[in-house]
Each structure stands twice: as C-alpha cells, then as structure tokens.
Scaffold this motif. Structure first.
Motif, PDB file in Angstrom:
ATOM      1  N   ASP A 114       0.902  -1.389   0.209  1.00 10.60           N
ATOM      2  CA  ASP A 114      -0.209   0.055  -0.113  1.00 10.60           C
ATOM      3  C   ASP A 114       0.724   1.451  -0.033  1.00 10.60           C
ATOM      4  N   ALA A 115       2.508   1.390  -0.805  1.00 11.87           N
ATOM      5  CA  ALA A 115       3.012   2.377   0.197  1.00 11.87           C
ATOM      6  C   ALA A 115       2.898   3.249  -0.988  1.00 11.87           C
ATOM      7  N   LYS A 116       2.833   4.430  -0.993  1.00 12.70           N
ATOM      8  CA  LYS A 116       2.479   5.695  -1.795  1.00 12.70           C
ATOM      9  C   LYS A 116       2.648   5.931  -3.370  1.00 12.70           C
ATOM     10  N   GLY A 117       4.158   4.540  -2.989  1.00 12.85           N
ATOM     11  CA  GLY A 117       4.658   5.076  -4.627  1.00 12.85           C
ATOM     12  C   GLY A 117       5.741   3.906  -3.992  1.00 12.85           C
ATOM     13  N   PHE A 118       6.720   3.368  -5.627  1.00  5.81           N
ATOM     14  CA  PHE A 118       7.286   2.838  -5.712  1.00  5.81           C
ATOM     15  C   PHE A 118       9.034   3.908  -6.762  1.00  5.81           C
ATOM     16  N   LEU A 119      10.254   3.851  -6.099  1.00  6.98           N
ATOM     17  CA  LEU A 119      11.280   3.918  -6.683  1.00  6.98           C
ATOM     18  C   LEU A 119      12.184   2.785  -6.638  1.00  6.98           C
ATOM     19  N   PHE A 120      12.175   2.611  -8.461  1.00  6.94           N
ATOM     20  CA  PHE A 120      13.315   1.503  -8.079  1.00  6.94           C
ATOM     21  C   PHE A 120      14.666   2.165  -8.811  1.00  6.94           C
ATOM     22  N   LEU A 121      15.273   2.081  -8.447  1.00  2.89           N
ATOM     23  CA  LEU A 121      16.647   2.307  -8.433  1.00  2.89           C
ATOM     24  C   LEU A 121      17.927   1.335  -8.973  1.00  2.89           C
ATOM     25  N   GLY A 122      19.131   1.842 -10.368  1.00  2.00           N
ATOM     26  CA  GLY A 122      20.190   0.816  -9.724  1.00  2.00           C
ATOM     27  C   GLY A 122      20.864   1.027 -10.883  1.00  2.00           C
ATOM     28  N   ARG A 123      22.110   0.874 -11.057  1.00  2.00           N
ATOM     29  CA  ARG A 123      23.562   1.082 -12.066  1.00  2.00           C
ATOM     30  C   ARG A 123      24.140   0.607 -12.817  1.00  2.00           C
ATOM     31  N   GLY A 124      24.777   1.099 -13.890  1.00  2.00           N
ATOM     32  CA  GLY A 124      25.196   0.408 -14.446  1.00  2.00           C
ATOM     33  C   GLY A 124      24.167  -0.664 -15.028  1.00  2.00           C
ATOM     34  N   ILE A 125      24.401  -1.855 -15.364  1.00  2.00           N
ATOM     35  CA  ILE A 125      24.464  -3.425 -16.260  1.00  2.00           C
ATOM     36  C   ILE A 125      23.305  -3.753 -15.700  1.00  2.00           C
ATOM     37  N   ASN A 126      22.955  -2.493 -13.948  1.00  2.00           N
ATOM     38  CA  ASN A 126      21.266  -3.536 -13.157  1.00  2.00           C
ATOM     39  C   ASN A 126      20.512  -1.918 -13.358  1.00  2.00           C
ATOM     40  N   TYR A 127      21.369  -1.081 -14.474  1.00  2.00           N
ATOM     41  CA  TYR A 127      19.882   0.529 -14.792  1.00  2.00           C
ATOM     42  C   TYR A 127      18.796  -0.442 -14.881  1.00  2.00           C
ATOM     43  N   PRO A 128      19.238  -1.242 -16.007  1.00  2.00           N
ATOM     44  CA  PRO A 128      18.213  -2.184 -16.696  1.00  2.00           C
ATOM     45  C   PRO A 128      17.062  -3.172 -15.543  1.00  2.00           C
ATOM     46  N   ILE A 129      17.256  -3.226 -15.180  1.00  2.00           N
ATOM     47  CA  ILE A 129      16.314  -4.183 -13.349  1.00  2.00           C
ATOM     48  C   ILE A 129      16.121  -3.127 -13.225  1.00  2.00           C
ATOM     49  N   ALA A 130      16.539  -2.071 -12.577  1.00  2.00           N
ATOM     50  CA  ALA A 130      15.792  -0.784 -11.855  1.00  2.00           C
ATOM     51  C   ALA A 130      14.968  -1.040 -12.921  1.00  2.00           C
ATOM     52  N   LEU A 131      14.905  -0.322 -14.143  1.00  2.00           N
ATOM     53  CA  LEU A 131      13.841   0.049 -14.996  1.00  2.00           C
ATOM     54  C   LEU A 131      12.506  -1.362 -15.045  1.00  2.00           C
ATOM     55  N   GLU A 132      13.181  -2.527 -15.055  1.00  2.00           N
ATOM     56  CA  GLU A 132      11.766  -4.289 -15.494  1.00  2.00           C
ATOM     57  C   GLU A 132      11.605  -4.074 -14.164  1.00  2.00           C
ATOM     58  N   GLY A 133      11.684  -3.920 -12.975  1.00  2.00           N
ATOM     59  CA  GLY A 133      11.436  -4.210 -12.211  1.00  2.00           C
ATOM     60  C   GLY A 133      10.430  -3.357 -11.695  1.00  2.00           C
ATOM     61  N   ALA A 134      10.095  -2.216 -12.066  1.00  2.00           N
ATOM     62  CA  ALA A 134       9.251  -1.053 -11.883  1.00  2.00           C
ATOM     63  C   ALA A 134       8.200  -1.068 -13.045  1.00  2.00           C
ATOM     64  N   LEU A 135       8.346  -1.757 -14.313  1.00  2.00           N
ATOM     65  CA  LEU A 135       7.812  -1.821 -15.116  1.00  2.00           C
ATOM     66  C   LEU A 135       6.164  -3.637 -14.812  1.00  2.00           C
ATOM     67  N   LYS A 136       7.305  -4.584 -14.376  1.00  2.00           N
ATOM     68  CA  LYS A 136       6.374  -5.335 -13.156  1.00  2.00           C
ATOM     69  C   LYS A 136       5.640  -5.007 -13.100  1.00  2.00           C
ATOM     70  N   LEU A 137       5.890  -3.914 -11.670  1.00  2.00           N
ATOM     71  CA  LEU A 137       5.030  -4.151 -10.773  1.00  2.00           C
ATOM     72  C   LEU A 137       3.770  -3.038 -11.364  1.00  2.00           C
ATOM     73  N   LYS A 138       3.965  -1.765 -12.006  1.00  2.00           N
ATOM     74  CA  LYS A 138       3.232  -0.948 -13.094  1.00  2.00           C
ATOM     75  C   LYS A 138       2.229  -1.989 -13.528  1.00  2.00           C
ATOM     76  N   GLU A 139       2.902  -3.027 -14.269  1.00  2.00           N
ATOM     77  CA  GLU A 139       2.070  -3.953 -14.851  1.00  2.00           C
ATOM     78  C   GLU A 139       0.390  -4.777 -14.849  1.00  2.00           C
TER      79      GLU A 139
END
Ligand code: AGP
Length: 613
Positions: free
Chosen positions: A470-495
């Motif tokens: 029930d959080a107000k919102g979610f931020l996913f952070l990653g760096r370098g080769i794991n930056y796309p993993i932050a994008l993917e984590g956020a996409l999965k949750l949104k979808e």
C-alpha cells in the motif's frame, strides 16, 4: 493483440475446439470474445463483451453443437469500446459471411463511407466490419470464398490476420495475413488455424506459418494458398517440438509464477547446448554470428519494446565492454520515426519474445532498408522477425503466456551475454581461457537462480511485498548494468498491480525523483557487490535521510545492512548479476498484485503481443 482461431472438422464438433483454442489465446486480448459456425441451418454468430467465460455462458444452450466449421476471436479493442456489438465475428449485410480480424484497417473510414453511400448500414464501431461487407460483396460476384477474400483484400490498406467462414453450397474456411501472425495445420480429418501455434498444437505438430499476402483455403487434409495476384504458393510445414502441456499452468496458480519458477531451466535451455567450453566460445547457427562478419562489425543497433528493450539495454553493456563494439539501443517506436543514421557494417538486432511486435518489426525493416544486416533474438520460431532476419538466436524459453514477461527476459539477457562473448572472441578481444571463464559463469548461475526460488527466499519476498503493497509509490534504482533491472522491476510492478512505479539510474535520483521521497514511499535499490556498490550505498543513505523506506536487492553486504528490508541475492560475476537481481523484483511485483487482488495473468488494458502501432 486479438486471438484468432478456426476449425473445420469432419466429425461436427468444432465448437468445443474453438472455445479451447480461444482459452489458449486469451492472453492476446480479453475484452470480448465470439464465435461463428456454419452448418446445414446456415451461419450462426455468438459474441459477448467481457472474458471468455461470458461467451461460454452464451453458448451453453448447445445451439451451436454439431457444426463442422467455425471461427473464433478474443479481442483487444482498437476501434470502438469493448461491447457486444463491437465483439467479433462481424457479418456482411446478407448474413452470409462472418469474419474475425487481428490488426488495423488503416483506410477503413474511406471504405466505410463507400459502403454507407451504397446503402450498407454498419452496425459496429470497428474497422473490421467493413471487411466483412467487402468479402460479402465479392462473394456474390466470385462465388468462391477464397477468391472473394483475395479480391476484397486488394482494396485494404493496413495490417491484418483474418479468418472467414461463409454459408452456402460449398461451406468453407479461409484465412489471410498481412502483418500479424497466422498459422495453419491440417490432419486427414480436420483443418485448423490460429494466431499462435499454441492453438494448433493440440491437433498437430506440423504447422505452416503463412507469409504476408497469403490467402489460404482450408479443409480436412487440404491447404490451398494463393498470393494477392491469384498465383498459387506452396508452404512447407515446420515441426513444432513443444508439447501442448508446456503451455499449461502446471499446478501453479498463475502462468506468471510458473514462468518465474521455470527460469533456471530456461537459462539451461538457452545456453548450455551452445557452449563450446574447449574453445571458450559459443556455437551459434547463422552467417551473422561467424568471425567474418563479427570481426568487421562497426556498430550494433538494438531496437525493442518494453521488457525486451530492457534486455537490450543489459546486452548493450555486455557487447560494448566485452567486445568493444559501440551499441545503440532504441525504443523501436522511436527508432522508426527519428530518421536514424546508420554506419556501414551495422548489425540491426531486434529483440522480441513474440517476434511479431509491430514497432520492433518496423524498426528492423527500416534498419535493413538503411543497409544494416538484420538479426533477431527471439522466442518464436517461424515468427516474422525470425523470417526476415539473416540470422537469429532463438532463446528456447518455451511458450510464455503471462502477459508480464519474465522467463523470456532472463533468456534474452543470457542470449545477449553469449552474443557478447562470441563477438569478443571473433574480434580477438578475449582468448579461449577468458571466454571459457565467462561461459562457465552461466553454469554457476543456474543453482544460484534456483536458490532464489527456494521456499524461504520466496516467502521472504512475499512478506516484504505484503508490508509494502500500500505504499504511496515505488522508486526503483540501479546503476550500470543493473540500471535496466530497475526499469524492469518498475515495469513489472506497474503492469500487474497498477501502482505507480518509476525506474531510475540511482545516480540520477538527486536530479529530480528525490523530491518524491517521504515516509510511506518505498524505494527498491538493486545493489550487487560490484565497483559501484559504494555509490549505491550513498543513494540508499540519501533516501533514508528523507524518511523513505529502502528495500535492498543484491549481494553487497553494506547496502543490505543499512536497508530497511534486505533481499539477499547470491554473488555472481558482475555480467550476470542482472539475471539474478531481476528475480526478487519479479516476485515482488507478483506478490503486490496478488495482495491487491489484481488479475495477474491478464492485466487490464494490456495484451501479450502488440501487433498494432
Ligand atoms: C512485458 O512484461 C510486457 N508485456 C511488454 O513490455 C513486452 O515486453 C513488449 O510488448 C515487447 O514484446 P515482445 O518481446 O513480444 O516484442
């Protein structure tokens, strides 16, 4: 993006087969469904807004039983809201022809005006209905359904896969494709058509993938294909190795969960038979993967959408750093309209689970027209992208039914890694020993993936997801080769859970997203124990200092220690850490969606394969 099925069986039991086929294809679109059958009484259509279960309720009176020929459709709306009257099949004025369609008829307004001027009353808001009328008019003239469909399609601009039945002395079933996928299969006693091979597999493993422009007339034991100019064409069937059961849920409550659990095996299927450890190299089939082309390669242009794009971003880090070749990654929908400039010796690499995504396909075609050599990392044998590529890497992930892609992502990243190693070897950037070490890492990752799916590890993710759902919102952070993993984590949750989530490069947080941080906001940080772990640690401290809650996913002990919640991931060489880090994020999205009571395998407004622009 809409599922189409059709069947012609001598024993007169087509309705149940159509419904079974639609159930398999419901992942392609699920806002309405319908069937049309032809028997000695004529043509009968039943269609209903809502899920397939609504249609099943409509036909349980048994009135359609006994018919030999029928078509069915499950819809993802493009023109007109999801109502009964917009559901397919659509019929012509005479009620002689019924038609189902996947795609978009771009000149439908012009055709609609023409029909209206001729006194035809259109009963739906769809672009599809005009096609039914056009075929009906041509049928009155041609007398032969395949010929009527061929003539009608000459008038049509756009993209389509269609299936058509007609009542009359010669009851028949015809289908055609230009753009979206369509395949057919025949046995001695029946003929089948479907948007996806999964709808054909229960009946036969020998499947013909129609090509753009094909019009096929189907009957038990027979397929007759003609081209737009009326000439005959032959298409050899391909043997499909999958089992129909591979597409079942296998005891899991959702396809998505089953597909997450399949990932250790998928990694093995994608990689292990292609590893040549003696030579420290990868054995791919295809001219574009040999030393001659890869050693001359000047640039790689990746185009993809959604999750496949994230796999492309991970791949770009691998190819640039291991092989020293510059890589551009574009959203396919942007690439196709940005007048790209490509240098000679460019590899155009489309990445796609389905091999049919309209934007990715258009980007691949554009890059090819601009002189690049087309290639695909893809999960679908026989798909358009594979057929239009000079060389492909099939990821062998098996059917992925959950709309939220999981195992295909892992397989794409593994394929991208192997391509990076192959390219590095072809260019002499690494020797056999270094290649062997890199490839052996793939074997080590499999048990690590399995450990992330052990009961206690999964339960830990469930607990955290339930505390944060029930959080107000979610931020996913990653760096370098794991930056796309932050994008993917956020996409999965949104979808699948419909909550707002943003993926960001961790270092970019201070340039804006940090304003979102406050108590009640959850930040998921991907933190492998690598050369940027210290920087990630500072980002975690920055979030915590502002009252945000941090969930850390990774192997860095310092980051895990300071986070509010820790999801420890086994350490692995930095290249393959994305394959591991994505798993807790997939599970997190799954359990948040479960807690919220969302329809995990069929999230609202989405479709598995986006074959329209
Ligand atoms: C993934 O979870 C999505 N459903 C979506 O972003 C998907 O990855 C995208 O539409 C691309 O599909 P493709 O891999 O079949 O080309």
């Amino acid at each position: 993006m809409c599922g189409i099925v059709g069947g012609f069986r001598r024993d007169g039991a087509v309705v149940d087969s159509l419904v079974d086929g639609l159930r398999v294809l419901e992942y392609r679109g699920y806002d309405s469904a319908g069937v049309a059958v032809v028997d000695e009484r004529g043509l009968t259509v039943r269609r209903k807004a809502g899920r397939l279960a609504e249609l099943e309720g409509e036909i349980k009176d048994g009135a359609l039983n006994g018919a030999s020929i029928g078509i069915g459709h499950t819809r993802w709306a493009t023109h007109g809201p999801p109502t009964d009257r917009n559901a397919h099949p659509h019929t012509d004025v005479a009620g002689r022809v019924a038609l189902v369609h996947n795609g978009i008829i771009e000149n439908y307004l012009e055709l609609r005006d023409e029909l209206t001027a001729a006194g035809v009353e259109l009963l739906s808001d769809t672009d599809t209905e005009v096609l039914a009328h056009l075929v009906g008019r041509e049928l009155a003239d041609a007398g032969d359904l395949a010929e009527a469909v061929r003539r009608a399609l000459v008038r049509v601009e756009g993209y389509y896969a269609i299936a058509v039945v007609a009542r009359g002395a010669e009851a028949s079933m015809v289908c055609a494709r230009h753009g979206p996928p369509l395949c057919v299969g025949v046995t001695d006693d029946a003929a089948w058509l479907g948007s996806d091979v999964l709808a054909i597999l229960p009946h036969t493993r020998e499947v013909i993938f129609l090509e753009d422009g094909d019009v096929a007339e189907l009957g038990p034991g027979s397929v007759r294909i003609v081209r737009p100019d009326g000439t005959a064409a032959e298409r050899a069937p391909k043997t499909i190795e999958w089992d129909a059961e591979d597409a079942g849920k296998g005891g899991y409550p959702h396809y998505m969960l089953k597909e997450i659990y399949e990932q250790p095996d998928v990694l093995a299927q994608t990689a292990f038979s292609r590893l040549d450890l003696d030579r420290g190299d990868v054995a791919f089939e295809g001219d574009l993967w040999d030393d001659e082309f890869l050693s001359r390669l000047e640039r790689v242009q990746i185009a993809a959408c959604g999750t496949a794009l994230h796999a492309g971003l991970v791949t770009s880090y691998m190819i640039e750093r291991l092989a020293g070749v510059p890589v551009d990654v574009d959203y396919a929908s942007e690439f196709r309209y940005r007048d790209p400039v490509l240098v000679p010796n460019t590899l155009a690499l489309a990445i796609s689970q389905s091999g049919e995504t309209a934007d990715t396909l258009a980007a691949l075609r554009l890059a090819t027209a601009l002189g690049a050599r087309p290639a695909t990392i893809c999960n679908s044998i026989g798909s358009t992208m594979v057929r239009e590529s000079e060389s492909s890497i099939l990821i062998e992930a098996g059917p992925e039914i959950g709309v939220a892609s999981t195992k295909a992502f892992v397989a794409m990243v593994v394929a991208g890694y192997m391509l990076a190693v192959r390219t590095a070897r072809a260019r002499g950037r690494i020797d056999a020993d270094a290649g062997r070490t890199l490839l052996e890492e793939l074997r080590l990752v499999r048990p690590r993936l399995e450990s992330l799916l052990a009961d206690d590890a999964v339960e830990r993710v469930r607990g955290i997801a339930e505390r944060h759902h029930d959080a107000k919102g979610f931020l996913f952070l990653g760096r370098g080769i794991n930056y796309p993993i932050a994008l993917e984590g956020a996409l999965k949750l949104k979808e699948i859970s419909y909550v707002h989530a943003e993926g960001y490069p961790a270092g970019e947080m201070k340039h804006g997203p940090i304003a979102l941080i406050e108590p009640g906001m959850s930040t998921l940080v991907v933190a492998p124990h690598d050369d940027v772990a210290e920087k990630v640690l500072s980002n975690i401290e920055q979030v915590k200092a502002r009252g945000g809650e941090v969930i850390c996913v990774g192997s860095d002990p310092d980051c895990l220690a300071v986070a509010d919640e820790a999801l420890e991931v086994p350490h692995t060489g930095s290249w393959l850490s994305p394959v591991l880090n994505v798993v807790p994020l997939q599970l997190f999205a799954y359990f948040v969606a479960l807690k919220k009571g969302c329809d995990i395998d069929k999230p609202r407004n989405l479709a598995k394969s986006v074959t329209v622009e």
